[in-house]
Design a protein around this motif. Structure first.
Motif, PDB file in Angstrom:
ATOM      1  N   LYS A   1      -8.824   4.197  16.198  1.00  0.00           N
ATOM      2  CA  LYS A   1      -8.290   4.092  17.281  1.00  0.00           C
ATOM      3  C   LYS A   1      -9.993   2.945  17.778  1.00  0.00           C
ATOM      4  O   LYS A   1      -9.631   1.682  18.795  1.00  0.00           O
ATOM      5  N   ILE A   2     -11.012   4.022  17.842  1.00  0.00           N
ATOM      6  CA  ILE A   2     -12.279   2.826  18.519  1.00  0.00           C
ATOM      7  C   ILE A   2     -12.762   2.000  17.997  1.00  0.00           C
ATOM      8  O   ILE A   2     -13.176   0.773  18.712  1.00  0.00           O
ATOM      9  N   ILE A   3     -12.449   1.393  16.602  1.00  0.00           N
ATOM     10  CA  ILE A   3     -12.937   0.504  16.315  1.00  0.00           C
ATOM     11  C   ILE A   3     -11.810  -0.700  16.320  1.00  0.00           C
ATOM     12  O   ILE A   3     -12.313  -1.909  16.120  1.00  0.00           O
ATOM     13  N   LEU A   4     -10.830  -0.196  15.785  1.00  0.00           N
ATOM     14  CA  LEU A   4      -9.910  -1.760  16.159  1.00  0.00           C
ATOM     15  C   LEU A   4      -9.436  -1.429  18.149  1.00  0.00           C
ATOM     16  O   LEU A   4      -8.857  -2.142  18.518  1.00  0.00           O
ATOM     17  N   ASN A   5      -9.732  -1.209  18.636  1.00  0.00           N
ATOM     18  CA  ASN A   5      -9.689  -1.127  20.123  1.00  0.00           C
ATOM     19  C   ASN A   5      -7.722  -0.546  20.418  1.00  0.00           C
ATOM     20  O   ASN A   5      -7.756  -1.168  21.203  1.00  0.00           O
ATOM     21  N   ASN A   6      -7.471   0.528  19.567  1.00  0.00           N
ATOM     22  CA  ASN A   6      -6.126  -0.325  20.072  1.00  0.00           C
ATOM     23  C   ASN A   6      -5.163   2.058  19.975  1.00  0.00           C
ATOM     24  O   ASN A   6      -5.979   2.321  19.042  1.00  0.00           O
ATOM     25  N   GLU A   7      -5.109   2.022  21.007  1.00  0.00           N
ATOM     26  CA  GLU A   7      -4.340   3.685  21.321  1.00  0.00           C
ATOM     27  C   GLU A   7      -3.503   3.869  20.771  1.00  0.00           C
ATOM     28  O   GLU A   7      -3.081   5.105  20.622  1.00  0.00           O
ATOM     29  N   SER A   8      -2.985   2.993  20.087  1.00  0.00           N
ATOM     30  CA  SER A   8      -1.055   3.408  19.579  1.00  0.00           C
ATOM     31  C   SER A   8      -1.566   3.591  17.664  1.00  0.00           C
ATOM     32  O   SER A   8      -0.681   3.205  16.821  1.00  0.00           O
ATOM     33  N   VAL A   9      -2.504   3.505  17.550  1.00  0.00           N
ATOM     34  CA  VAL A   9      -2.901   3.859  16.121  1.00  0.00           C
ATOM     35  C   VAL A   9      -2.077   5.729  15.851  1.00  0.00           C
ATOM     36  O   VAL A   9      -2.472   6.520  16.491  1.00  0.00           O
ATOM     37  N   GLU A  10      -1.008   5.158  14.638  1.00  0.00           N
ATOM     38  CA  GLU A  10      -0.135   6.460  14.437  1.00  0.00           C
ATOM     39  C   GLU A  10      -1.360   6.960  13.397  1.00  0.00           C
ATOM     40  O   GLU A  10      -2.513   7.545  12.934  1.00  0.00           O
ATOM     41  N   ASN A  11      -0.466   8.732  13.865  1.00  0.00           N
ATOM     42  CA  ASN A  11      -0.831   9.763  12.788  1.00  0.00           C
ATOM     43  C   ASN A  11      -0.911   9.712  11.421  1.00  0.00           C
ATOM     44  O   ASN A  11      -0.164   8.875  10.770  1.00  0.00           O
ATOM     45  N   ILE A  12      -1.828  10.322  11.182  1.00  0.00           N
ATOM     46  CA  ILE A  12      -1.993  10.278   8.903  1.00  0.00           C
ATOM     47  C   ILE A  12      -1.229  11.363   8.804  1.00  0.00           C
ATOM     48  O   ILE A  12      -1.523  12.471   8.718  1.00  0.00           O
ATOM     49  N   ASP A  13      -0.625  10.839   7.793  1.00  0.00           N
ATOM     50  CA  ASP A  13       0.659  11.930   7.873  1.00  0.00           C
ATOM     51  C   ASP A  13       1.099  11.235   5.604  1.00  0.00           C
ATOM     52  O   ASP A  13       2.038  12.264   5.135  1.00  0.00           O
ATOM     53  N   SER A  14       0.271  10.563   5.638  1.00  0.00           N
ATOM     54  CA  SER A  14       0.006  10.203   3.612  1.00  0.00           C
ATOM     55  C   SER A  14      -0.816  10.247   3.494  1.00  0.00           C
ATOM     56  O   SER A  14      -2.092   9.761   4.121  1.00  0.00           O
ATOM     57  N   ILE A  15      -1.309   9.698   2.339  1.00  0.00           N
ATOM     58  CA  ILE A  15      -2.505   9.484   1.037  1.00  0.00           C
ATOM     59  C   ILE A  15      -2.321   7.729   1.363  1.00  0.00           C
ATOM     60  O   ILE A  15      -3.194   7.753   1.727  1.00  0.00           O
ATOM     61  N   GLU A  16      -1.121   6.841   1.401  1.00  0.00           N
ATOM     62  CA  GLU A  16      -1.327   6.706   1.463  1.00  0.00           C
ATOM     63  C   GLU A  16      -2.217   5.444   2.964  1.00  0.00           C
ATOM     64  O   GLU A  16      -3.040   4.415   3.088  1.00  0.00           O
ATOM     65  N   LYS A  17      -1.985   6.103   4.155  1.00  0.00           N
ATOM     66  CA  LYS A  17      -2.068   6.159   4.990  1.00  0.00           C
ATOM     67  C   LYS A  17      -3.355   6.044   5.012  1.00  0.00           C
ATOM     68  O   LYS A  17      -4.413   5.391   6.255  1.00  0.00           O
ATOM     69  N   MET A  18      -3.685   7.647   4.282  1.00  0.00           N
ATOM     70  CA  MET A  18      -5.440   7.445   4.430  1.00  0.00           C
ATOM     71  C   MET A  18      -6.273   7.048   3.876  1.00  0.00           C
ATOM     72  O   MET A  18      -7.442   6.270   4.228  1.00  0.00           O
TER      73      MET A  18
END
Length: 277
Positions: free
Chosen positions: A146-163
């Motif tokens: 969120k801080i790197i992208l300056n984006n408050e809408s980053v989704e929760n991590i719920d999968s290995i793919e998102k990790m």
């Protein structure tokens, strides 16, 4: 014997923080030292109070160690104040510190923010870039992205793919190793180790236990121990991951709600303490 330094907060319940780090250093056969950044009043369920040490005391702790002792690796844990984070950054550059493992202690297991926003920003934009590896959990990974992208809408991590996706963002930003800890995934105990060019999926046994206080601190300090002993980053992380597994298997129960990992548990099982002294 290799010398490893923990720069972190104190946990009076001794499950996490510098107390956990010292136990981990002993269990991994290195000589451990500490620089205390904060004193906390906490147990396995809550952090009730945090009090930072003064910048003067922090600076003198660091310098008195580096002025006399060769440090083979460093684990950095809880840094609450931006001023102290800035001081640590300058001191580690001054002493040309190496093998730095940074555990970005930002968010508690319950989801509560543990450090100030200005400190988070300094960690990400400065200290991350002198560390050799950072070891965020899933909530911390989300916060960092969120801080790197300056984006408050980053989704929760719920999968290995998102990790993998979020880890790549951090690795590309820092140009260093990042270990995304997946222990909080609902159906897996997979961690992902990567840098901007390599990626390793590290599967592990998932244990159903509430006695997990101190896992993050123990993992990062075990990685630092292994780097000090000359292991590659991949082997250092694999060995540390296995160490934490056994620390959970030998965990200590404090009550009905939760307990703590036991870094010395496997050693105690294999040594008759009563016959030693």
């Amino acid at each position: 014997m290799k010398n490893v330094l923990s720069i972190a907060g104190s946990d009076c319940s001794a499950g996490a923080g510098i107390q956990a780090d010292l136990k981990t250093f002993v269990a991994n056969g290195v000589y451990g030292m500490t620089v205390i950044t904060s004193i906390t009043a906490q147990n396995t369920n809550e952090v009730r109070m945090v009090e930072d040490v003064s910048s003067e005391m922090l600076k003198n702790q660091i310098e008195v160690i580096f002025d006399e002792i060769k440090i083979d690796s460093i684990k950095i844990g809880m840094l609450n104040s931006k001023e102290n984070a800035e001081l640590i950054y300058k001191e580690l550059i001054k002493y040309k510190a190496k093998n730095i493992v940074l555990d970005p202690v930002m968010i508690s297991t319950s989801g509560k923010s543990l450090i100030k926003d200005e400190t988070k920003n300094f960690l990400i934009n400065n200290l991350f870039k002198i560390a050799d590896i950072i070891t965020p959990n899933l909530d911390e990974t989300k916060e960092i992205v969120k801080i790197i992208l300056n984006n408050e809408s980053v989704e929760n991590i719920d999968s290995i793919e998102k990790m993998e996706v979020y880890g790549k963002i951090i690795a590309d930003f820092t140009k260093k190793w990042v270990l995304i800890k997946g222990g909080h995934l609902s159906n897996s105990a997979v961690d992902i180790l990567m840098n901007k060019d390599e990626i390793y999926i590290l599967e592990g046994e998932k244990i159903s236990s509430n006695n997990t206080h101190g896992t993050g601190c123990s993992l990062s300090s075990a990685i630092a121990s292994n780097l000090a002993k000359g292991y590659s980053m991949l082997e250092a992380v694999k060995k540390a991951k296995n160490f934490v597994l056994y620390s959970i298997k030998n965990s200590v129960e404090f009550g009905e709600i939760a307990g703590t990992v036991n870094q010395m548990g496997e050693i105690y099982k294999n040594i008759d303490i009563e016959k030693l002294y």
